[in-house]
Design an enzyme around this catalytic site. Structure first.
Site, PDB file in Angstrom:
ATOM      1  N   LYS A 179       0.834  -1.199   0.000  1.00  0.00           N
ATOM      2  CA  LYS A 179       0.000   0.000   0.000  1.00  0.00           C
ATOM      3  C   LYS A 179       0.867   1.246   0.000  1.00  0.00           C
ATOM      4  O   LYS A 179       1.407   1.629   1.035  1.00  0.00           O
ATOM      5  CB  LYS A 179      -0.931  -0.005   1.217  1.00  0.00           C
ATOM      6  CG  LYS A 179      -1.992  -1.116   1.154  1.00  0.00           C
ATOM      7  CD  LYS A 179      -2.782  -1.250   2.452  1.00  0.00           C
ATOM      8  CE  LYS A 179      -3.788  -2.400   2.356  1.00  0.00           C
ATOM      9  NZ  LYS A 179      -4.454  -2.683   3.641  1.00  0.00           N
ATOM     10  N   GLY A 206      -7.543  -4.266   1.748  1.00  0.00           N
ATOM     11  CA  GLY A 206      -8.691  -4.180   2.650  1.00  0.00           C
ATOM     12  C   GLY A 206      -8.241  -3.955   4.076  1.00  0.00           C
ATOM     13  O   GLY A 206      -7.046  -3.791   4.343  1.00  0.00           O
ATOM     14  N   LYS A 241      -5.060   6.110   2.362  1.00  0.00           N
ATOM     15  CA  LYS A 241      -5.622   5.966   3.714  1.00  0.00           C
ATOM     16  C   LYS A 241      -4.523   6.026   4.771  1.00  0.00           C
ATOM     17  O   LYS A 241      -4.786   6.388   5.918  1.00  0.00           O
ATOM     18  CB  LYS A 241      -6.457   4.690   3.824  1.00  0.00           C
ATOM     19  CG  LYS A 241      -5.692   3.393   3.588  1.00  0.00           C
ATOM     20  CD  LYS A 241      -5.285   2.691   4.857  1.00  0.00           C
ATOM     21  CE  LYS A 241      -4.280   1.590   4.568  1.00  0.00           C
ATOM     22  NZ  LYS A 241      -3.765   0.940   5.770  1.00  0.00           N
ATOM     23  N   ASP A 288     -10.887   0.019   5.071  1.00  0.00           N
ATOM     24  CA  ASP A 288      -9.477   0.049   5.433  1.00  0.00           C
ATOM     25  C   ASP A 288      -9.143   1.326   6.208  1.00  0.00           C
ATOM     26  O   ASP A 288      -8.364   1.311   7.176  1.00  0.00           O
ATOM     27  CB  ASP A 288      -8.639  -0.044   4.153  1.00  0.00           C
ATOM     28  CG  ASP A 288      -7.223  -0.526   4.416  1.00  0.00           C
ATOM     29  OD1 ASP A 288      -6.870  -0.753   5.588  1.00  0.00           O
ATOM     30  OD2 ASP A 288      -6.466  -0.677   3.445  1.00  0.00           O
ATOM     31  N   ASN A 345       0.960   3.544  10.997  1.00  0.00           N
ATOM     32  CA  ASN A 345       0.789   4.923  10.559  1.00  0.00           C
ATOM     33  C   ASN A 345       0.088   5.752  11.640  1.00  0.00           C
ATOM     34  O   ASN A 345       0.500   6.869  11.944  1.00  0.00           O
ATOM     35  CB  ASN A 345       0.006   4.947   9.242  1.00  0.00           C
ATOM     36  CG  ASN A 345       0.788   4.270   8.134  1.00  0.00           C
ATOM     37  OD1 ASN A 345       1.767   4.808   7.625  1.00  0.00           O
ATOM     38  ND2 ASN A 345       0.397   3.054   7.782  1.00  0.00           N
ATOM     39  N   VAL A 365       8.668  -0.530   8.368  1.00  0.00           N
ATOM     40  CA  VAL A 365       8.495   0.634   7.509  1.00  0.00           C
ATOM     41  C   VAL A 365       7.130   1.278   7.789  1.00  0.00           C
ATOM     42  O   VAL A 365       6.123   0.589   7.886  1.00  0.00           O
ATOM     43  CB  VAL A 365       8.572   0.213   6.027  1.00  0.00           C
ATOM     44  CG1 VAL A 365       8.208   1.374   5.110  1.00  0.00           C
ATOM     45  CG2 VAL A 365       9.958  -0.309   5.700  1.00  0.00           C
TER      46      VAL A 365
END
Lengths: 366, 366
Positions: B134, B168, B223, B276, B288, B311
């Site tokens: 992503k 997802g 997102k 998501d 995140n 990461v």
């Protein structure tokens, strides 16, 4: 019309009067926001240019509860909240409504009809109505603004009464602490939506206007059904992946219902739709989510309702939404599962299993 | 094409081989799902009718980490996870890719190019590619499937390579426990989307197909930017109302970007979009969100990244999304605020204040 800048007949020395009906959580915070205005640092004159600070009256009919609120300025319904001194609490004084040019209806939906029937004869013909309740009346399947109009039976030869709704992700305990929040002011009358926007806006409460009153009311009602389902997942300890899937699939089905009824799909993807749905599904404080969680843990509905002092709007709303789904022929598998768990004794785990075991297919949103 | 029932040339005694690139969380759970299949009670033959169980190879290039994974079947990256015995771990054995008819790319986006460049010459011309990463590559602004195609430089005279994505709301730790979840299998080639759906589906993992690969990849990348902002709100203890408003307004701005780039808005309002996004904003486990929370509490970005072994995709992605917003002339105030907090030293509280203080207006979604 005295609330609007420079246009009201009573502008000047007299203040516009806003009556808030109901001393539940949303009644309390609505009255506080309207009366004390911006307590977060910026002056009201800055955040509400040209608007006279209104006089706010909080109407209650439970004498015991209202009396205590009036004296202590606190309520067991919202721990930590303090009602500003500017708000006058009126106990069962229906005549005072004759002063009000704006009425905020913060009564649980299934009681709204009886309250408005009692007050009807005192309400001014020019008083605007703002609903902050979230639900659909059983049997009639009317939205709050529809059922209020149904009770008022205004003279069709007069200009239509200004009606609007204020909705969004608003955990009352957070509003009481002036934490940042957003809401949608919706009315078929754009000018009235802007009036609502102006009188409720503060530096910490950001309000957007929307003309889709139908969609905003439907979204506010239906999200409580999905919120119960989210609670069931919590009770089963199903995790965030499952709850987020529920949010997305629940959003899709309530948006489908809305579209079938003539609402704008975008409303469901905005603050009063997915925003409110997210808070309802994830905040531990929500009553609908808590109800579902109890069911997911194996508690009976009657037992949960008996130990809960506040109205759990989603329970009655689930009946109404199922009826709407049938009337408009919309497939609502999550709502149907919640209905079966609430009223037909379906085991929550089996309900989840049924949703997961449906035929594999393409995604369809809205 | 050996993964498809009854059609592959190696059907019969030989098993199709799927290679999973990367031993981060998504690589681990992808390999486990593909190899062990349905461990939740139902037989694989029931949930995957007519599909031969594939042979799964997990490719790693860090010898130390892969060696430990191979021996212990566990990984410090995903506590509690156990890699099924059926999965073969290959350490820096690029030649084994010559067997694979399907390759799952589970490498962080900013490393995807270098990994695929190294492996390129070993990859079969008929191998399908499934991306589970992503992000958006910096500078090139390519999505994972685009950048893999850019590296492979397939012969334009051959049939196009099958490319798809799987995305997802999937907290890996929950997948590892077989908790219920949903994902979207997206490909411009509907048959390949169905192949992905079939090989990953289990009784606890429900997969929907979608033909909007662009939208699914964009939603998965963007997102993470909103997830950082949600974490900032958590760090500032702003509450659920604020975070749900952020989710709704963030969804609106990433859907706007998607629409400008040619994606279907509905993708953003579905499982790979708002689903998501909800998990990213509300699950305490997300990297995140955790990064944003640290920033909201006053920690410096460099300090957070230095103490985080994995990461944080959203940090690099924020740069790419800002570049896309400028290229497509889309107003993305939340992304801009996250960018300013991450890279220009904007105080997080001031960033929130700026978002709240924007001019009052009507709601615009998508």
């Amino acid at each position: 019309m005295t609330i609007e800048s420079g246009r009201g007949s009573t502008m000047g020395t007299e203040k516009p009067v806003i009556a808030v009906l109901g001393i539940g959580q949303m009644g309390l915070v609505s009255a506080a926001i309207l009366a004390a205005g911006d307590r977060a640092g910026q002056g009201a004159s800055q955040s509400r240019p040209g608007t006279a600070r209104p006089s706010v009256v909080l109407w209650a009919h439970n004498e015991e509860e209202a009396g205590e609120l009036s004296q202590t300025r606190q309520s067991a319904r919202l721990p930590g909240f303090v009602l500003p001194d500017e708000v006058r609490v009126e106990v069962a004084n229906n005549a005072m409504l004759a002063e009000a040019t704006l009425i905020v209806s913060a009564v649980p939906v299934q009681y709204t009809r009886s309250v408005w029937q009692r007050l009807r004869k005192h309400i001014r013909a020019d008083a605007g109505v703002i609903s902050v309740a979230k639900g659909i009346e059983n049997e009639t399947l009317l939205r709050p603004t529809q059922l209020i109009a149904d009770v008022l039976k205004d003279d069709p030869d007069r200009a239509p009464r200004r009606m609007g709704v204020l909705s969004g992700p608003t955990i009352a305990a957070e509003l009481a602490r002036c934490l940042p929040a957003t809401m949608i002011a919706a009315s078929d009358d754009p000018g009235f939506a802007e009036t609502i926007q102006r009188i409720f806006s503060t530096s910490w409460l950001r309000i957007y206007t929307n003309q889709d009153m139908l969609g905003v009311e439907l979204a506010g009602a239906t999200k409580n059904v999905i919120g119960i389902a989210a609670g069931v997942l919590d009770g089963l300890q199903a995790g965030y992946n499952a709850k987020s899937a529920l949010l997305a699939r629940g959003l899709a089905e309530i948006a489908r219902l809305g579209a079938s009824m003539g609402a704008a799909p975008e409303t469901f993807f905005g603050i009063a739709g997915v925003g409110d749905l997210a808070t309802t599904c994830f905040s531990p404080e929500g009553r609908n989510r808590s109800c579902g969680e109890a069911l997911g843990r194996g508690e009976k509905l009657e037992a949960f309702l008996a130990r809960t002092p506040s109205v759990v709007e989603g329970v009655a709303t689930t009946r109404s939404v199922m009826d709407l789904a049938q009337r408009y022929k919309v497939d609502m598998p999550i709502t149907a599962a919640v209905h079966a768990v609430l009223f037909n004794g379906l085991d929550p785990l089996e309900g989840i299993g049924r949703l997961m075991a449906r035929e594999l297919k393409g995604e369809r949103v809205g």
